[in-house]
Structure formats: structure tokens, C-alpha cells
Design a protein around this motif. Sequence first.
Motif, PDB file in Angstrom:
ATOM      1  N   LEU A 145       0.841  -1.207   0.000  1.00  0.00           N
ATOM      2  CA  LEU A 145       0.000   0.000   0.000  1.00  0.00           C
ATOM      3  C   LEU A 145       0.872   1.252   0.000  1.00  0.00           C
ATOM      4  O   LEU A 145       0.656   2.188  -0.788  1.00  0.00           O
ATOM      5  CB  LEU A 145      -0.918  -0.009   1.236  1.00  0.00           C
ATOM      6  N   ALA A 146       1.881   1.266   0.878  1.00  0.00           N
ATOM      7  CA  ALA A 146       2.751   2.450   0.964  1.00  0.00           C
ATOM      8  C   ALA A 146       3.492   2.673  -0.356  1.00  0.00           C
ATOM      9  O   ALA A 146       3.609   3.819  -0.834  1.00  0.00           O
ATOM     10  CB  ALA A 146       3.732   2.284   2.120  1.00  0.00           C
ATOM     11  N   ASP A 147       3.983   1.600  -0.974  1.00  0.00           N
ATOM     12  CA  ASP A 147       4.681   1.732  -2.260  1.00  0.00           C
ATOM     13  C   ASP A 147       3.753   2.330  -3.310  1.00  0.00           C
ATOM     14  O   ASP A 147       4.139   3.230  -4.072  1.00  0.00           O
ATOM     15  CB  ASP A 147       5.174   0.359  -2.745  1.00  0.00           C
ATOM     16  N   LEU A 148       2.519   1.837  -3.334  1.00  0.00           N
ATOM     17  CA  LEU A 148       1.564   2.330  -4.331  1.00  0.00           C
ATOM     18  C   LEU A 148       1.213   3.796  -4.074  1.00  0.00           C
ATOM     19  O   LEU A 148       1.092   4.597  -5.012  1.00  0.00           O
ATOM     20  CB  LEU A 148       0.294   1.460  -4.285  1.00  0.00           C
ATOM     21  N   MET A 149       1.084   4.153  -2.811  1.00  0.00           N
ATOM     22  CA  MET A 149       0.777   5.554  -2.472  1.00  0.00           C
ATOM     23  C   MET A 149       1.903   6.466  -2.943  1.00  0.00           C
ATOM     24  O   MET A 149       1.677   7.553  -3.458  1.00  0.00           O
ATOM     25  CB  MET A 149       0.582   5.700  -0.959  1.00  0.00           C
ATOM     26  N   LYS A 150       3.132   6.004  -2.753  1.00  0.00           N
ATOM     27  CA  LYS A 150       4.286   6.818  -3.159  1.00  0.00           C
ATOM     28  C   LYS A 150       4.310   6.976  -4.670  1.00  0.00           C
ATOM     29  O   LYS A 150       4.564   8.061  -5.194  1.00  0.00           O
ATOM     30  CB  LYS A 150       5.568   6.156  -2.657  1.00  0.00           C
ATOM     31  N   LYS A 151       4.025   5.873  -5.345  1.00  0.00           N
ATOM     32  CA  LYS A 151       4.103   5.873  -6.809  1.00  0.00           C
ATOM     33  C   LYS A 151       2.990   6.720  -7.443  1.00  0.00           C
ATOM     34  O   LYS A 151       3.230   7.495  -8.364  1.00  0.00           O
ATOM     35  CB  LYS A 151       3.988   4.419  -7.298  1.00  0.00           C
ATOM     36  N   THR A 152       1.768   6.606  -6.915  1.00  0.00           N
ATOM     37  CA  THR A 152       0.619   7.227  -7.573  1.00  0.00           C
ATOM     38  C   THR A 152       0.211   8.557  -6.962  1.00  0.00           C
ATOM     39  O   THR A 152      -0.564   9.307  -7.559  1.00  0.00           O
ATOM     40  CB  THR A 152      -0.608   6.292  -7.493  1.00  0.00           C
ATOM     41  N   GLY A 153       0.668   8.839  -5.743  1.00  0.00           N
ATOM     42  CA  GLY A 153       0.220  10.059  -5.050  1.00  0.00           C
ATOM     43  C   GLY A 153      -1.221   9.914  -4.564  1.00  0.00           C
ATOM     44  O   GLY A 153      -1.844  10.898  -4.160  1.00  0.00           O
ATOM     45  N   GLN A 154      -1.775   8.698  -4.625  1.00  0.00           N
ATOM     46  CA  GLN A 154      -3.150   8.491  -4.175  1.00  0.00           C
ATOM     47  C   GLN A 154      -3.161   7.661  -2.893  1.00  0.00           C
ATOM     48  O   GLN A 154      -2.121   7.188  -2.460  1.00  0.00           O
ATOM     49  CB  GLN A 154      -3.920   7.726  -5.254  1.00  0.00           C
ATOM     50  N   GLY A 155      -4.359   7.468  -2.339  1.00  0.00           N
ATOM     51  CA  GLY A 155      -4.449   6.589  -1.165  1.00  0.00           C
ATOM     52  C   GLY A 155      -5.230   7.215  -0.033  1.00  0.00           C
ATOM     53  O   GLY A 155      -5.796   8.304  -0.184  1.00  0.00           O
ATOM     54  N   PRO A 156      -5.257   6.531   1.111  1.00  0.00           N
ATOM     55  CA  PRO A 156      -6.087   7.010   2.222  1.00  0.00           C
ATOM     56  C   PRO A 156      -5.580   8.326   2.797  1.00  0.00           C
ATOM     57  O   PRO A 156      -4.394   8.644   2.711  1.00  0.00           O
ATOM     58  CB  PRO A 156      -5.952   5.891   3.269  1.00  0.00           C
ATOM     59  N   ASP A 157      -6.520   9.071   3.410  1.00  0.00           N
ATOM     60  CA  ASP A 157      -6.155  10.337   4.054  1.00  0.00           C
ATOM     61  C   ASP A 157      -5.799  10.107   5.518  1.00  0.00           C
ATOM     62  O   ASP A 157      -5.128  10.936   6.118  1.00  0.00           O
ATOM     63  CB  ASP A 157      -7.327  11.310   3.973  1.00  0.00           C
ATOM     64  N   PHE A 158      -6.326   9.032   6.088  1.00  0.00           N
ATOM     65  CA  PHE A 158      -5.951   8.713   7.473  1.00  0.00           C
ATOM     66  C   PHE A 158      -5.917   7.207   7.664  1.00  0.00           C
ATOM     67  O   PHE A 158      -6.534   6.446   6.903  1.00  0.00           O
ATOM     68  CB  PHE A 158      -6.888   9.376   8.489  1.00  0.00           C
ATOM     69  N   ILE A 159      -5.128   6.791   8.645  1.00  0.00           N
ATOM     70  CA  ILE A 159      -5.021   5.371   8.964  1.00  0.00           C
ATOM     71  C   ILE A 159      -5.242   5.201  10.466  1.00  0.00           C
ATOM     72  O   ILE A 159      -4.552   5.833  11.274  1.00  0.00           O
ATOM     73  CB  ILE A 159      -3.632   4.811   8.582  1.00  0.00           C
TER      74      ILE A 159
END
Length: 524
Positions: A315-329
Motif C-alpha cells: 500500500l505504501a509503495d503504491l501511495m508513493k508511486k501514484t500520489g493516491q491513497g487514504p487520508d488517514f489510517i
Amino acid sequence: MDTVMDFLAGTPWWAWILILLGLVAMRDIFFQKAHTISHNFPIIGHLRYWLESIGPEMRQYFVANNREELPFNRIERGWIYASAKKENNYEGFGTDRDIYAHQHIFVKNAMIGYQVPKGHPNVEDPYFLPCAKIIGAYNKRKKPYRPASVINVSAMSFGSLSARAVESLNQGVGKSMAYHNTGEGGLSPYHKTGGDVVFHFGTGYFGVRSREGNFSMEKMKILVDENPCIKAIEIKLSQGAKPGKGGVLPGAKISPEIAKIRGVEVGKDVLSPATHTAFNSIPEFVELIENIAKETGLPVGIKGAIGKLDQWEELADLMKKTGQGPDFITIDGGEGGTGAAPPSFADHVSLPWVYGFSSVYRIFKERGLTERLVFIGSGKLGFPAKAAMAFAMGVDCINVAREAMMSIGCIQAQICHTNRCPSGVATQSKWLQGGINVPLKSDRLAQYFKTFRKEFLEITHAAGYEHPCQFSMNDIQVNVDDDYLSSDLEAVYSYQKEKVPFADMQELYDCVYLGGKAFSKKTT
Ligand SMILES: Cc1cc2nc3c(=O)[nH]c(=O)nc-3n(C[C@H](O)[C@H](O)[C@H](O)COP(=O)(O)O)c2cc1C
């Protein structure tokens, strides 16, 4: 007839008792087959069952010492009750804790603490303690949200809690500028009485569910449009007490009211599967998060209990790559509570909060992602010193479930799963919840939150800081072992928390995205 009546009238009272005991003994020996003890020890065998049933209460009231009960000991419960009632919550004579015990927490105080200057927001309001970060700011969501309180009500649904308990919590968060997480059971009318709301859904998609039981974006959009109290959305992957465990809501419990709120049929069993049907991989999960955020304009977060780390890394790798993902965890600890779970899950599946959170935070820190995320922690963190440790490790807010229940009268009877909760908090029985006085209990929740924030600020000031987001891993120590009894969190968990950008409390006070009454008060 007269002879029978004369005989009955002439029989002394003690003979009736002997006859009754004789009948019970005959039943125990000859007719009942289920209990060996009653068969082998007629009459007195019943004492065993009775004593066993009142054992927990006897131990809690008379036997257990102040610090030995779990999940919350008497001192912890007493602190919450006294704080909620605005009574004296101090301790006399010094600590009764073994401060050399394993995992004991020490907050390092400054030589000269932080002095609140004139005109500072905390001079006027000693309870003002908002989140230092804005949820959804990085991802430029249409409606970012800054929680106006660092302590908030964790996910607990209407269904696991009574209507009056949910209403007390909701009015309470309204009075204390916090938010109320709905839990998995959908948004009920009792969640809409004044407080900010985080709408939470799990694999059952209650409240946003199609007829077939799948996630419905259409329903999600309508729900958010019709309910401006919803400030953020949380997708539940798992909770600490039962990660990866589905559930069945029996038809008998599905009243017309619950059916309407959850979007299910009256009287029919409803299955919550162990996993989601709306996504089956990390890329699909991120796509769902982005779609919900786009369609509703709200920040979207996720809640999970931690075990294996590979998918968090993905998940973290994908967030870094795409700039997308959850706003909070939201990271929940294995010590977390539940309405009902098998002991094998509650006791053993998923890591305790400190291990789970430190592992996941490190993953996001290594990829430089911490600034764009708001980290929320839950798992017995509703005490100022524990919260200080959690902030030093990287959380930005905490959620509390059972501590909030206790503030509105829960006595830790630990029978939430039986529908017989004596305090009326975790039951659907109309009689039992009848004793909950909503205005009074909502004041109690609000006062607990305010007292917590005040004491948390006092600890923060003692450590030389203005806001707890400034705590670093070197400000807190825990006892680790006998050779080198206590260590900074940095050494124990092998990372340093990323600095949270923070100018001053005034900036948070002036923030246009600030939730709760603080914002409405300023604009009216
Ligand atoms: C009665 C009850 C119901 C809960 N329901 C949910 C739920 O619907 N979804 C969820 O993710 N967690 C649920 N939880 C877990 C809490 O939200 C929280 O994560 C956990 O109890 C840890 O917080 P605490 O130690 O402050 O209680 C529930 C907990 C309790 C006690």
C-alpha cells in the motif's frame, strides 16, 4: 376435602422446606441428565453453579486489588468515572504502581515547562486541543477536516450499543467538539444529534449496501449528501479484537428500525463476510478509496489491526508511486474491545498496539509519507500518559471505545455479547437502557474528554511543549528489561517519529477546516 385441608394446615413450615428439598434431590438424581455435579451431590451441587455465576462480581467488588483487573483496573476505571463527573480524580500519598515494572511509561519533564502566554487560546479555553494535521489536505479533498479534539469516540455501532448509549455519546461529542465514529451498523438517528460524525463501514456495508449485499456508491453519495454531520469516511479492514472474523446478525435481532438503518430485511439473518467484496487487491482498494473521496468530497481513511506487514508495504509503495491513497489510517491494537468475539481471536490474533503501530508507522516514514497521513490510534489509549506515548510514536489523534462507554456508565461487566448489559450501554433491552439519562450521560462523556484534554495539555506543558504533536520518541521512556531498565522509545522501536509541522495553537484555532463547535462558535 376437609381432611386434606386440615392436613395441609397442620403441616409445620419446616416440613414444607424438607418436602421441597426432597423434590429437588429427586430431580437432581433421577430426572436431570445434564449436570454430573448435581447428580453426585444433590442440592448442595447447586451452590457451586450459583457461586460460580456471582464470582466475577465478588472478585471485582471485594477481592481484586486496585491494579490487577483487565482490561481496565479499578484505578483506571475510577479515573474515568471521576473525570466524567468532574469529581476529584487525584491520587493521595503517591503512586501505588510498581514504576520499575516492564513497559511502565515515563514522560520526561522539562527543567522549566512551557508557559502559556497571555492571549493564547488555552488561556480562554484550557480544554482546546485540536488535531495538528488536517485530514484530506494533502490529497486536496473537497471537504478537508481538522478534528477539533485529539480524543474522539471510536467505532461502535447502534446494535452493539443501545440507542440511548449512542445518543449520549453523540450529544457528548457535540458538547466537547469531538467526532463520533458510527461503527459498522450504519448511520442511525441517534448518531445525528449534534456531533461531527465519521461514517464507518465494514464487509457488511451496512447503510451503504445494495440488495445483494455489495457496496453501493449510489447509497454512499445519498447518505453523505443528506447528512452534513459526516466529516470523513472510514473503511474497516479489521479490528484488534477479531481481525479477519466475519459475523452473522441473527434475524431475530433485526427489528424494523435496525433493518432500515442497516439497509437489510427485517427478520432475516445477515452475513458479514470475513473479507470485502468491493476489492480484492491493494490497487483495487486504493481505487475504491479514491472513488469514494471523489464522489463524496470527503476524506477517506482505513482502519486495521496489524499482523503481517507485506500488504501494508505494498500500500505504501503504491501511495508513493501514484500520489493516491487514504487520508488517514487508524491502527487498532490487539488489546482492543468488541461487542462479541471468540476468545481465540480476542486473545491471540493481531499484535498489541505498540508493536503494530510502530511497525506500520515505520513503513510509511521510510517512504516519506507520514506528512500526508493523519495517524489515529486505538487500544486502551484514553489516559493522558498513554496518549503521550502514542503521540511520541507518531499518532495525531486517538479514538476511545470502552473508555467512552465507561464515562457514560459501563461497569465493565464484560457481558456485551449477552444482551444483558446491566448498565444499559451494550444491550437492546428497552428496560435495561431505560435507566440511561441521555442529557446527563452526554455531559459525562463531554466532561471526560475535556478533563482528558486538560490533563494531556498539562503533561505536554510539563515536557516543555505547546502541543502534544511536538513529543518525540526521546521524550518518553519505557521499562524494557532488567539490564538496562528503561529506554527511549527511539531505541525500543528503532525509529524516530517524523516532525509534525506545527506553528502554534492560534493557527489551529483559526483554521477554516476546524471541526466541532469551535468552528461554529467562531463563525456565529
Ligand atoms: C461494544 C464495541 C463495539 C465495537 N464495534 C466496532 C465496530 O463496529 N467496528 C470497529 O472497527 N471496531 C469496533 N469496536 C472496536 C473499537 O472501535 C476500538 O477499536 C477498540 O475497542 C479499541 O479501543 P478501546 O481500547 O478504547 O476500547 C468495538 C468495540 C466495542 C467495545
